[in-house]
Design a protein around this motif. Structure first.
Motif, PDB file in Angstrom:
ATOM      1  N   ARG A 227       0.825  -1.207   0.000  1.00 17.98           N
ATOM      2  CA  ARG A 227       0.000   0.000   0.000  1.00 17.98           C
ATOM      3  C   ARG A 227       0.858   1.256   0.000  1.00 17.98           C
ATOM      4  O   ARG A 227       0.498   2.282  -0.576  1.00 17.98           O
ATOM      5  N   ASP A 228       2.010   1.181   0.661  1.00 26.13           N
ATOM      6  CA  ASP A 228       2.869   2.349   0.788  1.00 26.13           C
ATOM      7  C   ASP A 228       3.778   2.522  -0.422  1.00 26.13           C
ATOM      8  O   ASP A 228       4.207   3.637  -0.732  1.00 26.13           O
ATOM      9  N   ILE A 229       4.072   1.431  -1.105  1.00 26.25           N
ATOM     10  CA  ILE A 229       5.042   1.485  -2.203  1.00 26.25           C
ATOM     11  C   ILE A 229       4.413   2.011  -3.481  1.00 26.25           C
ATOM     12  O   ILE A 229       5.063   2.660  -4.297  1.00 26.25           O
ATOM     13  N   GLY A 230       3.125   1.727  -3.651  1.00 22.17           N
ATOM     14  CA  GLY A 230       2.431   2.268  -4.806  1.00 22.17           C
ATOM     15  C   GLY A 230       2.468   1.394  -6.030  1.00 22.17           C
ATOM     16  O   GLY A 230       1.921   1.738  -7.060  1.00 22.17           O
ATOM     17  N   GLU A 231       3.125   0.255  -5.927  1.00 23.00           N
ATOM     18  CA  GLU A 231       3.133  -0.686  -7.046  1.00 23.00           C
ATOM     19  C   GLU A 231       3.393  -2.086  -6.505  1.00 23.00           C
ATOM     20  O   GLU A 231       3.860  -2.257  -5.387  1.00 23.00           O
ATOM     21  N   ALA A 232       3.102  -3.069  -7.324  1.00 27.07           N
ATOM     22  CA  ALA A 232       3.195  -4.463  -6.871  1.00 27.07           C
ATOM     23  C   ALA A 232       4.640  -4.960  -6.938  1.00 27.07           C
ATOM     24  O   ALA A 232       5.059  -5.594  -7.907  1.00 27.07           O
ATOM     25  N   ARG A 233       5.411  -4.632  -5.946  1.00 28.64           N
ATOM     26  CA  ARG A 233       6.777  -5.136  -5.859  1.00 28.64           C
ATOM     27  C   ARG A 233       6.766  -6.639  -5.602  1.00 28.64           C
ATOM     28  O   ARG A 233       5.873  -7.155  -4.923  1.00 28.64           O
ATOM     29  N   PRO A 234       7.760  -7.360  -6.096  1.00 27.60           N
ATOM     30  CA  PRO A 234       7.825  -8.801  -5.831  1.00 27.60           C
ATOM     31  C   PRO A 234       7.820  -9.095  -4.338  1.00 27.60           C
ATOM     32  O   PRO A 234       8.440  -8.377  -3.551  1.00 27.60           O
ATOM     33  N   ALA A 235       7.132 -10.166  -3.967  1.00 22.65           N
ATOM     34  CA  ALA A 235       6.986 -10.503  -2.555  1.00 22.65           C
ATOM     35  C   ALA A 235       8.328 -10.689  -1.867  1.00 22.65           C
ATOM     36  O   ALA A 235       8.517 -10.273  -0.716  1.00 22.65           O
TER      37      ALA A 235
END
Length: 397
Positions: A330-338
């Motif tokens: 939610r804080d990063i703003g994009e779907a970073r790899p888990a």
């Protein structure tokens, strides 16, 4: 200067590595924990024998118990969990001023009469009570000075029954330092020789708010945990911050630069056991936390609760991992790899009472490694053994 990432094969537990830390804890690794409450206090007490450099970002959102009385009186963040963690990391040996430790952990009687309780507080402030008289100057004057600020500001109807003296000293220092927690936490840490760094994740008078799957909103941590009021009858669907405990006033908190630097300095980041929403995820809500975690390329470990948590009703292990990742993203703003946010899940399948399973397919898809090792002792209850958990984490650094 060139940044190089070095990987190694770790043995868990690693007796030689742990023994090396034990011989020189002042040089030990910087393990960072996002937590609140008391679930991690046992591990913290053991951890100080291996490292004096652990970092604890603690939630200041508690709205129950003695913290609630102070929050209502002074519109301040909760300090009970901060005081509890400071005490867990304090040197309680003869070298660490045990007389100060005794004062800070003392509570006034729960069944005391108001005049008697106020008289006890006045004796403590004046330095004539045995608990303060036992402390030598100038430390005694310093402590009594902070407690005196609380006494002077205390409302006439303030309920002192069961009050923690450590909490009252912290509250006095907060009032004496322009409503800032960091200066008094720093002083408190020096007074009891805290072996590590403890800091509130934010310095704001905010509260927790959750949305339930049935659509209801619940405000206040004490109404969420199921410890002071009846447990929630519907699973939690999401968690946010509110400016009020009694009115739904959504608010956004921001991670301070000094806390961002602490996260950047960590050699291992741990999402530890405890109340899943009100302790762990609450720490991840401030804007900037997820980005700071993502920017640090150190190992990141999730340790699920080894026994049922009222806040996780209906949640299996896979859903817990997914909710943790969603909160960070939610804080990063994009779907970073888990695997950039969580590298390992650490548990003890043979002895823990975990809900559901973590399938190989689920973990492989996310790029997360499962570490299944001995973490629970012989007590017959599925609670993590502090020493086994501490040594497992130290083996990964």
């Amino acid at each position: 200067m060139v940044d190089v990432r070095v990987t190694r094969t770790a043995q868990v537990p690693d007796p030689l590595r742990v023994q090396r830390y034990q011989k020189a804890p002042e040089l030990g690794p910087r393990l960072l924990f996002f937590s609140g409450g008391s679930a991690l206090n046992g591990v913290s007490r053991r951890l100080q024998h291996y490292t004096h450099n652990s970092i604890h970002l603690v939630t200041p959102f508690d709205s129950g118990g003695s913290s609630a009385k102070l929050r209502e009186a002074f519109d301040m963040p909760a300090i009970g969990d901060l005081r509890s963690r400071l005490m867990a990391l304090a040197d309680d040996s003869i070298l660490g001023h045990p007389e100060v430790y005794r004062l800070f952990t003392h509570r006034l009687p729960k069944d005391g009469e108001p005049p008697a309780l106020r008289a006890t507080l006045d004796a403590l402030v004046s330095g004539h009570h045995p608990l303060t008289a036992d402390i030598s100057n100038p430390m005694r004057r310093l402590i009594c000075h902070q407690l005196g600020f609380f006494r002077e500001a205390m409302p006439a109807d303030f309920d002192l029954r069961g009050a923690s003296i450590g909490n009252l000293i912290l509250a006095g220092g907060y009032l004496n330092n322009h409503q800032q927690l960091d200066p008094i936490i720093f002083l408190f840490s020096k007074l009891v020789h805290v072996r590590g760094t403890v800091r509130a994740v934010v310095n704001k008078d905010y509260h927790l708010a959750v949305t339930l799957e049935d659509g209801r909103r619940v405000l206040g941590q004490h109404r969420i945990t199921g410890k002071e009021v009846a447990p929630l009858t519907s699973p939690i669907a999401g968690i946010e911050l509110s400016a009020s405990r009694d009115r739904d006033e959504p608010v956004t908190a921001k991670l301070r630069k000094k806390n961002r630097r602490l996260i950047a300095s960590a050699e291992l980041i741990c999402y530890p056991p405890g109340s899943f929403y009100s302790s762990l995820l609450a720490n991840l809500l401030p804007e900037g936390v997820g980005r700071a975690i993502h920017a640090n390329r150190c190992p990141k470990v999730f340790i699920p609760n080894s026994s049922p948590d009222p806040e996780q009703a209906g949640m299996g292990l896979e859903q817990q991992v997914s909710v943790l990742l969603d909160t960070l993203r939610r804080d990063i703003g994009e779907a970073r790899p888990a695997h950039e946010l969580v590298n390992f899940v650490l548990l003890d399948r043979a002895r823990g009472d975990y809900p559901g399973e973590l399938s190989d397919a689920f973990l492989n898809e996310l790029g997360i490694t499962l570490i299944d090792t001995r973490l629970i002792g012989e007590s017959g209850t599925p609670h993590y053994d502090p020493d086994l958990l501490a040594t497992a984490l130290l083996s990964l650094v």
